[in-house]
Design a protein around this motif. Structure first.
Motif, mmCIF file in Angstrom:
data_model
loop_
_atom_site.group_PDB
_atom_site.id
_atom_site.type_symbol
_atom_site.label_atom_id
_atom_site.label_comp_id
_atom_site.label_asym_id
_atom_site.label_seq_id
_atom_site.Cartn_x
_atom_site.Cartn_y
_atom_site.Cartn_z
ATOM 1 N N MET A 52 0.830 -1.200 0.000
ATOM 2 C CA MET A 52 0.000 0.000 0.000
ATOM 3 C C MET A 52 0.867 1.252 0.000
ATOM 4 N N ASN A 53 1.965 1.218 0.743
ATOM 5 C CA ASN A 53 2.898 2.344 0.723
ATOM 6 C C ASN A 53 3.415 2.578 -0.682
ATOM 7 N N GLY A 54 3.694 1.465 -1.386
ATOM 8 C CA GLY A 54 4.265 1.575 -2.724
ATOM 9 C C GLY A 54 3.356 2.272 -3.712
ATOM 10 N N PHE A 55 2.132 1.780 -3.851
ATOM 11 C CA PHE A 55 1.333 2.362 -4.925
ATOM 12 C C PHE A 55 0.501 3.565 -4.525
ATOM 13 N N THR A 56 0.418 3.890 -3.225
ATOM 14 C CA THR A 56 -0.246 5.147 -2.875
ATOM 15 C C THR A 56 0.738 6.301 -2.782
ATOM 16 N N ALA A 57 2.031 5.993 -2.542
ATOM 17 C CA ALA A 57 3.026 7.059 -2.406
ATOM 18 C C ALA A 57 3.668 7.421 -3.739
ATOM 19 N N VAL A 70 -0.457 7.010 -9.209
ATOM 20 C CA VAL A 70 -1.893 7.296 -9.223
ATOM 21 C C VAL A 70 -2.615 6.275 -10.098
ATOM 22 N N LYS A 71 -1.917 5.233 -10.504
ATOM 23 C CA LYS A 71 -2.533 4.229 -11.372
ATOM 24 C C LYS A 71 -3.738 3.540 -10.737
ATOM 25 N N PRO A 72 -3.752 3.282 -9.410
ATOM 26 C CA PRO A 72 -4.970 2.705 -8.830
ATOM 27 C C PRO A 72 -6.207 3.567 -9.078
ATOM 28 N N LEU A 73 -6.042 4.884 -9.036
ATOM 29 C CA LEU A 73 -7.175 5.765 -9.324
ATOM 30 C C LEU A 73 -7.595 5.649 -10.785
ATOM 31 N N ARG A 74 -6.610 5.515 -11.670
ATOM 32 C CA ARG A 74 -6.931 5.342 -13.085
ATOM 33 C C ARG A 74 -7.607 4.006 -13.333
ATOM 34 N N TYR A 86 -5.957 7.024 -0.209
ATOM 35 C CA TYR A 86 -5.161 8.192 -0.588
ATOM 36 C C TYR A 86 -5.451 9.378 0.333
ATOM 37 N N VAL A 87 -6.736 9.657 0.539
ATOM 38 C CA VAL A 87 -7.116 10.808 1.366
ATOM 39 C C VAL A 87 -6.628 10.628 2.798
ATOM 40 N N GLY A 88 -6.761 9.395 3.325
ATOM 41 C CA GLY A 88 -6.315 9.135 4.683
ATOM 42 C C GLY A 88 -4.818 9.358 4.859
ATOM 43 N N ARG A 89 -4.044 8.915 3.881
ATOM 44 C CA ARG A 89 -2.594 9.099 3.972
ATOM 45 C C ARG A 89 -2.220 10.573 3.808
ATOM 46 N N ILE A 90 -2.948 11.282 2.958
ATOM 47 C CA ILE A 90 -2.724 12.730 2.831
ATOM 48 C C ILE A 90 -2.999 13.409 4.178
ATOM 49 N N TYR A 91 -4.073 12.991 4.827
ATOM 50 C CA TYR A 91 -4.431 13.562 6.129
ATOM 51 C C TYR A 91 -3.336 13.305 7.155
ATOM 52 N N MET A 92 -2.828 12.070 7.182
ATOM 53 C CA MET A 92 -1.778 11.737 8.144
ATOM 54 C C MET A 92 -0.503 12.532 7.866
ATOM 55 N N CYS A 93 -0.202 12.748 6.585
ATOM 56 C CA CYS A 93 0.996 13.514 6.239
ATOM 57 C C CYS A 93 0.830 14.992 6.595
#
Length: 316
Positions: free
Chosen positions: A216-221, A224-228, A286-293
């Protein structure tokens, strides 16, 4: 300083001395090279902390770093990288599986013009089918999500030039993925084929759950392909729904008495509902990780440093 060895340590009191001794023996082959060994204790539950303190007290080339809580291997590596002073930095596991005594094979390979040399295991000691499956899934994810070259293997056992390490540690977010950090820094990465050894004692600290977290760290950081993919699934489900509607209409016209309403409606709702929830889950991650960052969740918290403390006053 010529070489820095960075070793994340977690519950490794039975194996760590062997790893350190292997490094010392290997470095005797080229005595003119200066080196340091950075042992990062990731809040071990055994006596790893006491062992590191003892070794750092007895050998000035050893630096011990203690975390206040468990933050994981990638974060421990980043902590060690920020302290490392060597022109070349080499990583190693703490369990004896990685043949760190091959340091000069890595060093000679990197002199051929590469920036990073990663171990590629021709033989592995992984007996768990779940772990082997996890490794293959990780390779699949890296190839499709972060554009890793197909024939390149990336692992946590590697040697890199100092400029690569300097670029890697610029990453400040709480979810590091080393493979992605290396790939975005340089394309001059190659493999050195080695055989993985049996773990001397104990079991790996990596569970399937922790591997999932790593992916999860790999493809969310770094992608953006999961969103595509979510967008593609949305359009795909719309097309399927449209086709099902046409087929249902034709069947009703051909066989007026056929019952098609309830079954087709439930099927379409299940397909669309599952797709919507899946895509919302990806967006939520994605949003959750943005929030944590945004809230500046730390990569790690250093409790103490043992050995040459005055050189690292910024951590006090």
């Amino acid at each position: 300083m010529d070489l820095s060895f960075v070793i994340p340590c977690y519950c490794s009191e039975k194996n760590l001395q062997y790893v350190v001794d292997e490094i010392r023996e290997a470095m005797k082959k080229r005595p003119l090279f200066q080196y340091e060994i950075i042992l990062v204790n990731d809040n071990s539950k055994d006596n790893t902390k006491q062992l590191i303190e003892k070794m750092a007290t007895e050998d000035s080339r050893i630096i011990g770093v203690n975390f206040a809580k468990n933050f994981g291997q990638p974060n421990a590596l980043l902590a060690g990288f920020r302290i490392a002073q060597g022109k070349y930095v080499m990583t190693s596991d703490d369990d004896g599986q990685t043949p760190v005594g091959m340091v000069w094979d890595f060093y000679d390979k990197i002199q051929e013009g590469y920036d990073v040399v990663c171990a590629k295991y021709t033989e592995t000691t992984q007996k768990s089918k779940v772990r082997r499956l996890g490794t293959e899934l990780n390779e699949f994810m890296m190839y499709h999500m972060i554009d890793k070259p197909k024939n390149l293997r990336l692992s946590s056992f590697f040697m890199a030039k100092k400029f690569v390490i300097k670029e890697v540690v610029k990453y400040q977010n709480a979810y590091p993925y080393l493979a992605g950090l290396l790939l975005r820094t340089t394309s001059k990465i190659t493999n050195l084929e080695i055989s993985q050894r049996e773990r001397r004692e104990g079991n790996s600290g990596y569970t399937f759950q922790k591997l999932i977290k790593l992916w999860m760290n790999g493809f969310t950081a770094f992608s953006v392909k999961p969103l595509r993919i979510g967008i593609a699934l949305g359009f795909g489900s719309s097309v399927i729904g449209f086709l099902v509607a046409i087929i249902t209409l034709i069947r009703k016209l051909v066989i007026p008495t056929i019952q098609v309403g309830y079954t087709s409606q439930i099927a379409i709702q299940l397909i669309l509902g599952g797709l919507i929830l899946g895509v919302l889950g990806i967006i939520g991650e994605y949003v959750g990780r943005i929030y944590m960052c945004i809230n500046r969740k730390p990569q790690y918290v250093i409790e103490s440093i043992i050995g040459r403390e005055k050189e690292y006053e910024e951590f006090d």
